[in-house]
Design a protein around this motif. Structure first.
Motif, PDB file in Angstrom:
ATOM      1  N   SER A  28     -10.227  -0.334   2.956  1.00 40.55           N
ATOM      2  CA  SER A  28     -10.406  -0.839   5.578  1.00 40.55           C
ATOM      3  C   SER A  28     -11.164  -1.478   5.891  1.00 40.55           C
ATOM      4  O   SER A  28     -10.290  -2.271   6.251  1.00 40.55           O
ATOM      5  N   SER A  31      -8.723  -4.739   4.819  1.00 44.13           N
ATOM      6  CA  SER A  31      -7.889  -4.417   5.431  1.00 44.13           C
ATOM      7  C   SER A  31      -8.321  -5.743   7.414  1.00 44.13           C
ATOM      8  O   SER A  31      -7.827  -6.210   7.519  1.00 44.13           O
ATOM      9  N   SER A  34      -8.866  -8.968   7.211  1.00 41.15           N
ATOM     10  CA  SER A  34      -7.682  -9.556   6.915  1.00 41.15           C
ATOM     11  C   SER A  34      -7.631  -9.211   8.921  1.00 41.15           C
ATOM     12  O   SER A  34      -6.806 -10.946   9.190  1.00 41.15           O
ATOM     13  N   ARG A 195      -2.755 -10.145   1.538  1.00 36.78           N
ATOM     14  CA  ARG A 195      -1.586  -9.439   1.224  1.00 36.78           C
ATOM     15  C   ARG A 195      -2.057  -9.361  -0.218  1.00 36.78           C
ATOM     16  O   ARG A 195      -1.550  -7.761  -0.965  1.00 36.78           O
ATOM     17  N   LEU A 198      -5.142  -7.283  -1.006  1.00 31.90           N
ATOM     18  CA  LEU A 198      -4.822  -5.499   0.118  1.00 31.90           C
ATOM     19  C   LEU A 198      -3.360  -5.159  -1.528  1.00 31.90           C
ATOM     20  O   LEU A 198      -4.423  -3.927  -1.873  1.00 31.90           O
TER      21      LEU A 198
END
Length: 361
Positions: A28, A31, A34, A195, A198
């Motif tokens: 989290s 993310s 990002s 990406r 993640l």
């Protein structure tokens, strides 16, 4: 793994949930970071290249409007229309200056633009500094009715400067497009990198969750030895007094609940056998004690009869003793009487002796 094996089931469950929560929290955070980076890049692009590109488009449009207004001043038939297009030309020129100053102010901001972009703007400002006076002079010539002289200025001076100005604007616009493409490429690369990170973290989290889940399931199943439903059936079976062998208990891991229930079942069977043996021994001993009690009762009855006979004899003996005592009392009285008689006889003898002494004297 060694440490995890040393943990209790409760500690293992807590540790597993904490680890999964930390993985989710980490994913989290990355993310959100990002998204924050993407938002920062978009804001930077929108407040930087996109805005400067929009300003370039605006002053390019203003330059075109100014050139068209000057051209239209030459072809309109009436003075009123000429004055109208003059207003358009002067207004477009003023707008162009405003946009150029605005663009220069944007490039003057810290961290905004590059040296090449500033050089391209300097070229536009240089050409515009030459072009604007000529354009306004042509407007004045047309207004004063000097059409031929204005046309000559347009052809010899204004057109080359306009072409040079538009070329400078086009170069700046191409540079903005290149920078935009580079920004898009950098954003795509950053997005692909984020990406990948993640996806990697997500895959790791999934694999970790699967691994921890399998380990936890194996640990709990090993501790139980069987499914909880089977354990419930086995416990219910023992509670109802059914001490038959529990299925799977012999093969269960030592120390598991199922194995412990199997040991408990076998020990209960052994204990019940011992209780039964003890009960049989107690029953035999009770029978022997009952027989002994019966013999003792018989002997007690015999002894009671003998005691009754003895008691009767004792009563007879008591009567005899009482009679003997009475006889002894009477004899004692007789002896006392005899003693009194003897005493009186002694006294008489003494008197006789004294009388005899007197006679002799």
């Amino acid at each position: 793994m060694y440490i995890m094996k040393k943990l209790s089931t409760k500690q293992l469950l807590i540790s597993t949930f904490i680890a999964l929560a930390m993985l989710v929290f980490l994913v989290s955070i990355i993310s959100l970071r990002s998204l924050s980076d993407s938002d920062a890049r978009f804001s930077s692009y929108f407040a930087g290249l996109a805005e400067r590109g929009s300003i370039v488009t605006e002053f390019r449009s203003a330059a075109n409007r100014r050139a068209l207004a000057v051209r239209d001043m030459l072809v309109v038939p009436t003075v009123a229309e000429r004055d109208t297009f003059k207003t358009f030309a002067v207004g477009a020129s003023n707008e162009l200056q405003t946009y150029i100053k605005k663009l220069a102010a944007k490039l003057a901001e810290p961290g905004s633009g590059s040296d090449r972009e500033r050089a391209l703007l300097a070229k536009i400002e240089k050409v515009e500094a030459q072009y604007e006076p000529v354009a306004l002079l042509i407007v004045d010539l047309i207004t004063s009715g000097k059409r031929d002289e204005a046309v000559e200025k347009i052809n010899k001076v204004c057109r080359p400067l306009l072409l040079e100005f538009m070329a400078a604007v086009r170069d700046y616009n191409d540079f903005i497009k290149e920078q935009t493409a580079a920004e898009v490429s950098d954003s795509a690369a950053a997005y692909a990198k984020q990406r990948s990170i993640l996806v990697g973290l997500s895959c790791f989290a999934v694999l970790a969750a699967i691994g921890l889940g399998l380990f936890l399931t194996r640990r709990i199943f090993g501790a139980l030895g069987s499914e909880p439903a089977d354990l419930s059936i086995a416990a219910h079976q023992i509670a109802q007094g059914d001490l038959r062998e529990i299925p799977g208990a012999a093969k269960a891991r030592q120390g598991s609940v199922l194995a412990s229930m199997g040991v408990m079942q076998s020990q209960l069977v052994e204990l019940i056998g011992q209780v039964r043996t003890s009960a049989d021994s107690i029953a035999a001993g009770s029978a022997e004690i009952a027989q002994g009690n019966s013999d003792l009762s018989s002997r007690t009855e015999a002894q009671a009869s003998a005691l009754e006979q003895t008691a009767a004899s004792m009563e007879e003996l008591n009567s005899t003793v009482k009679q003997n005592a009475q006889n002894a009392g009477e004899a004692n009285k007789l002896a006392e009487s005899a003693s009194a008689v003897a005493l009186r006889g002694g006294e008489v003898v003494v008197q006789v002796v004294e009388t005899m002494k007197g006679i002799n004297e």
